[in-house]
Scaffold this motif. Structure first.
Motif, PDB file in Angstrom:
ATOM      1  N   HIS A 150       0.844  -1.132   0.073  1.00 57.95           N
ATOM      2  CA  HIS A 150      -0.132   0.125  -0.088  1.00 57.95           C
ATOM      3  C   HIS A 150       0.930   1.236  -0.097  1.00 57.95           C
ATOM      4  CE1 HIS A 150      -3.472  -2.401   0.559  1.00 57.95           C
ATOM      5  NE2 HIS A 150      -2.882  -3.017   1.570  1.00 57.95           N
ATOM      6  N   ARG A 151       0.555   2.217  -0.847  1.00 57.29           N
ATOM      7  CA  ARG A 151       1.192   3.443  -0.866  1.00 57.29           C
ATOM      8  C   ARG A 151       0.561   4.526  -0.157  1.00 57.29           C
ATOM      9  NH1 ARG A 151       5.509   3.015  -4.879  1.00 57.29           N
ATOM     10  NH2 ARG A 151       5.184   1.307  -6.049  1.00 57.29           N
ATOM     11  N   ILE A 152       1.053   5.013   0.700  1.00 56.40           N
ATOM     12  CA  ILE A 152       0.319   5.809   1.726  1.00 56.40           C
ATOM     13  C   ILE A 152       0.496   7.034   1.378  1.00 56.40           C
ATOM     14  CG2 ILE A 152       0.149   6.656   4.182  1.00 56.40           C
ATOM     15  CD1 ILE A 152      -0.825   3.707   3.673  1.00 56.40           C
ATOM     16  N   ASP A 153      -0.659   8.081   1.217  1.00 49.91           N
ATOM     17  CA  ASP A 153      -0.925   9.445   0.588  1.00 49.91           C
ATOM     18  C   ASP A 153      -0.669  10.078   1.981  1.00 49.91           C
ATOM     19  OD1 ASP A 153      -1.525  11.929  -0.108  1.00 49.91           O
ATOM     20  OD2 ASP A 153      -3.093  11.173  -1.338  1.00 49.91           O
ATOM     21  N   MET A 154       0.738  10.434   2.168  1.00 50.11           N
ATOM     22  CA  MET A 154       0.930  11.291   3.312  1.00 50.11           C
ATOM     23  C   MET A 154      -0.041  12.714   3.379  1.00 50.11           C
ATOM     24  SD  MET A 154       2.342   9.052   4.963  1.00 50.11           S
ATOM     25  CE  MET A 154       2.990   9.827   6.567  1.00 50.11           C
ATOM     26  N   ALA A 155      -0.110  13.127   2.461  1.00 50.85           N
ATOM     27  CA  ALA A 155      -0.768  14.532   2.185  1.00 50.85           C
ATOM     28  C   ALA A 155      -2.312  14.167   2.717  1.00 50.85           C
ATOM     29  CB  ALA A 155      -0.851  14.974   0.911  1.00 50.85           C
ATOM     30  N   ALA A 156      -2.706  13.050   2.274  1.00 50.02           N
ATOM     31  CA  ALA A 156      -4.146  12.515   2.602  1.00 50.02           C
ATOM     32  C   ALA A 156      -4.194  12.611   4.149  1.00 50.02           C
ATOM     33  CB  ALA A 156      -4.659  11.568   1.957  1.00 50.02           C
ATOM     34  N   MET A 157      -3.151  11.676   4.867  1.00 52.33           N
ATOM     35  CA  MET A 157      -3.210  11.525   6.161  1.00 52.33           C
ATOM     36  C   MET A 157      -3.141  12.869   7.064  1.00 52.33           C
ATOM     37  SD  MET A 157      -3.939   8.244   6.643  1.00 52.33           S
ATOM     38  CE  MET A 157      -3.498   8.219   8.245  1.00 52.33           C
ATOM     39  N   ALA A 158      -2.185  13.666   6.384  1.00 53.28           N
ATOM     40  CA  ALA A 158      -2.145  15.039   7.241  1.00 53.28           C
ATOM     41  C   ALA A 158      -3.362  15.837   7.155  1.00 53.28           C
ATOM     42  CB  ALA A 158      -1.039  15.925   6.492  1.00 53.28           C
ATOM     43  N   ALA A 159      -4.245  15.678   5.976  1.00 55.99           N
ATOM     44  CA  ALA A 159      -5.488  16.322   6.137  1.00 55.99           C
ATOM     45  C   ALA A 159      -6.671  15.797   7.109  1.00 55.99           C
ATOM     46  CB  ALA A 159      -5.871  16.202   4.750  1.00 55.99           C
TER      47      ALA A 159
END
Length: 153
Positions: free
Chosen positions: A15-24
């Motif tokens: 799984h490639r984690i979208d860190m920007a999405a997690m930060a949001a």
């Protein structure tokens, strides 16, 4: 993405984690807690990327062991700050059959799905079998919160 020696995909790193999405998500949680400062404080906040688990990205666990009336009031405080709210009860199926989890699910103002839960003594008026989950009307939570006594039908 890593691979094993037999060239199959390693599911732990697939799984490639979208860190920007997690930060949001973290920003939305922080904003919610800044705006609603009188909410019952969680003892644990857990966040998962929905692409990994398919679950609610944020779970707030409240202190367990309160009387159902107290927990109902705490969950209602959270429910009043969420959009599209639902409630569920889950009765334990093992040696903790005398307890249940109560969940409130909904969305933050930006749409981030969340759930808030804790365990409490089982309310026989729900009629749940061991291990069973069922929807609970918010009206039932209001009745329990107002009663502040034994939880009965």
């Amino acid at each position: 993405m890593s691979t094993t020696t037999d060239n199959t995909t390693d599911t732990l790193t697939d799984h490639r984690i979208d860190m920007a999405a997690m930060a949001a998500v973290f920003a939305a949680v922080g904003e919610h807690l800044d705006v609603f400062t009188d909410l019952p404080a969680p003892v644990l906040v857990t966040s998962y990327h929905p692409a990994v688990t398919g679950a609610c990205p944020v779970t707030f666990q409240l202190t367990s062991g309160h009387h159902p009336a107290v927990l109902a009031a705490q969950l209602l405080a959270w429910a009043d700050t969420l959009n599209w709210v639902s409630c569920e009860a889950w009765r334990h199926e093992d040696e903790d059959a005398h307890t249940m989890h109560l969940y409130v699910r909904g969305g933050l103002t930006d749409g981030t799905p969340v759930q808030v839960f804790a365990s409490t003594q089982y309310a026989p008026s729900l009629g749940l079998d061991l291990g069973q989950r069922d929807r609970v009307d918010l009206a039932q939570l209001y009745a329990w919160a107002a009663a502040r006594t034994e939880v009965t039908p």
